[in-house]
Design an enzyme around this catalytic site. Structure first.
Site, PDB file in Angstrom:
ATOM      1  N   ASN A   1       8.301   3.356 -17.430  1.00 52.84           N
ATOM      2  CA  ASN A   1       6.903   2.926 -17.521  1.00 52.84           C
ATOM      3  C   ASN A   1       6.905   1.398 -17.546  1.00 52.84           C
ATOM      4  O   ASN A   1       7.308   0.800 -18.532  1.00 52.84           O
ATOM      5  CB  ASN A   1       6.279   3.508 -18.805  1.00 52.84           C
TER       6      ASN A   1
ATOM      7  N   LYS B   1       4.439  -0.562 -17.601  1.00 57.18           N
ATOM      8  CA  LYS B   1       3.288  -1.108 -18.331  1.00 57.18           C
ATOM      9  C   LYS B   1       2.632  -2.224 -17.501  1.00 57.18           C
ATOM     10  O   LYS B   1       2.517  -2.081 -16.283  1.00 57.18           O
ATOM     11  CB  LYS B   1       3.716  -1.584 -19.726  1.00 57.18           C
TER      12      LYS B   1
ATOM     13  N   HIS C   1      -0.956   7.621 -23.599  1.00 58.64           N
ATOM     14  CA  HIS C   1       0.028   6.676 -24.142  1.00 58.64           C
ATOM     15  C   HIS C   1      -0.561   6.016 -25.391  1.00 58.64           C
ATOM     16  O   HIS C   1      -1.768   5.750 -25.451  1.00 58.64           O
ATOM     17  CB  HIS C   1       0.390   5.617 -23.090  1.00 58.64           C
TER      18      HIS C   1
ATOM     19  N   GLU D   1      -0.590   3.101 -26.360  1.00 56.82           N
ATOM     20  CA  GLU D   1      -1.315   1.850 -26.096  1.00 56.82           C
ATOM     21  C   GLU D   1      -2.735   2.144 -25.617  1.00 56.82           C
ATOM     22  O   GLU D   1      -3.673   1.410 -25.927  1.00 56.82           O
ATOM     23  CB  GLU D   1      -0.517   0.996 -25.094  1.00 56.82           C
TER      24      GLU D   1
ATOM     25  N   GLU E   1       6.678   9.817 -28.376  1.00 58.54           N
ATOM     26  CA  GLU E   1       6.883   8.370 -28.501  1.00 58.54           C
ATOM     27  C   GLU E   1       6.395   7.915 -29.871  1.00 58.54           C
ATOM     28  O   GLU E   1       5.201   7.607 -30.039  1.00 58.54           O
ATOM     29  CB  GLU E   1       6.099   7.629 -27.407  1.00 58.54           C
TER      30      GLU E   1
ATOM     31  N   GLY F   1       8.703  -0.708 -28.219  1.00 57.84           N
ATOM     32  CA  GLY F   1       8.776  -2.150 -28.038  1.00 57.84           C
ATOM     33  C   GLY F   1       9.292  -2.900 -29.260  1.00 57.84           C
ATOM     34  O   GLY F   1       9.185  -4.115 -29.337  1.00 57.84           O
TER      35      GLY F   1
ATOM     36  N   SER G   1      11.996   2.324 -27.315  1.00 59.77           N
ATOM     37  CA  SER G   1      13.197   1.491 -27.352  1.00 59.77           C
ATOM     38  C   SER G   1      14.464   2.185 -26.841  1.00 59.77           C
ATOM     39  O   SER G   1      15.563   1.874 -27.296  1.00 59.77           O
ATOM     40  CB  SER G   1      13.425   0.926 -28.757  1.00 59.77           C
TER      41      SER G   1
HETATM   42  P1  13P Z   1       9.874   0.631 -24.955  1.00 63.62           P
HETATM   43  O1  13P Z   1      11.010   1.357 -24.272  1.00 63.62           O
HETATM   44  O2  13P Z   1       9.693  -0.774 -24.475  1.00 63.62           O
HETATM   45  O3  13P Z   1       9.961   0.754 -26.439  1.00 63.62           O
HETATM   46  O4  13P Z   1       8.518   1.392 -24.504  1.00 63.62           O
HETATM   47  C1  13P Z   1       8.453   2.766 -24.640  1.00 63.62           C
HETATM   48  C2  13P Z   1       7.202   3.244 -24.015  1.00 63.62           C
HETATM   49  O5  13P Z   1       6.114   3.017 -24.531  1.00 63.62           O
HETATM   50  C3  13P Z   1       7.307   3.979 -22.740  1.00 63.62           C
HETATM   51  O6  13P Z   1       6.098   4.557 -22.383  1.00 63.62           O
END
Ligand code: 13P
Length: 251
Positions: A10, A12, A95, A97, A167, A173, A213
């Site tokens: 992803n 983002k 997600h 976010e 997640e 992150g 992560s």
């Molecule tokens: P990270 O791997 O940067 O922690 O992000 C995970 C994520 O949100 C994938 O959708």
């Protein structure tokens, strides 16, 4: 039941067009290891271009979100038919976010998921608890609630196609990967909840990805867990070398 491992990136809102192009080329050029699937979710403006690069490579194209309607007055949304025109077949929904920053509710996530299925797009339903919820020992209740609400009214014939991504918000992150034991515990719980919501046979077919992560150092251990069927990777999917290492995890 054999579940095909899925290694998903992803991107983002990170890469420039030049970076996205280079990444797509770098990921799609080497052969995908046998018995695995690879997916990339670029930012929406790059879907078509990345789709062109991935064509014939076997790498799956996905969007980072999806609208339930094919066309209309939905400013800022991604249409499932437009995604398909770009060569996309999967979409991330719910997600954290989207939930936390843009206020998407379980109900909206469910509408997106049902819309994706209606248009033959495979939805990846993201669920996960915050740090506060984990510390209050609410993790399992949160996961169960998000699953129940996110999976309302899914028709029988499309149930096994759905993908779930666990997640934990505190691991996204932050560099704090859940331990493989924590991931396995949550995934086993999710599979049991899926068996209650649908049935055991369907639950055994649904792939459950871990996200938060994931990196080249942690992927092998995570993928060794029986209920971890893949990874949804953010930061480590933004560099060709590290994502290729993740795709080529040691089983
Ligand atoms: P990270 O791997 O940067 O922690 O992000 C995970 C994520 O949100 C994938 O959708």
């Amino acid at each position: 039941m054999q579940r095909i491992p899925l290694l998903a990136g992803n991107w983002k809102m990170f890469p420039t067009l030049a970076e996205a192009t280079e990444l797509a080329r770098g990921i799609s050029t080497p052969a995908i290891p046998a018995g695995r699937q690879v997916m990339l979710a670029p930012p929406a403006p790059y879907l078509h271009g990345v789709g062109e690069i991935l064509r014939e490579s076997g790498v799956i194209l996905a969007s980072q979100n999806i609208c339930w309607e094919a066309k209309g007055a939905f400013t800022g949304e991604i249409s499932p038919t437009m995604l398909k025109e770009a060569g996309g077949t999967m979409a991330i929904v719910g997600h954290s976010e989207r939930r936390q920053i843009f206020g998407e509710t379980d109900k909206m996530v469910n509408t997106r998921l049902l819309g994706a299925l209606q248009h033959d797009i495979i939805p990846i339903l993201c669920i996960g608890e915050t740090l506060e919820e984990r510390e209050k020992e609410q993790t399992l209740a949160i996961l169960e609630g998000q699953l129940l609400k996110g999976l309302t009214n899914v028709p029988n014939h499309s149930r096994s196609k759905i993908i779930v991504a666990y997640e934990p918000v505190w691991a996204i992150g932050t560099g704090k990967t859940a331990t493989s034991k924590q991931a396995q515990e949550a995934h086993a719980f999710i599979r049991t909840a899926l068996a209650d919501i649908f049935d055991k046979t369907i639950a055994e077919q649904i792939r459950i990805l871990y996200g938060g992560s994931v990196n080249p150092t942690t992927v092998d251990e995570l993928m060794a867990e029986p209920d971890v069927d893949g990874a949804l990777v953010g930061g480590a999917a933004l560099q060709t070398d590290s994502f290729l290492r993740i795709i080529n995890y040691t089983a």
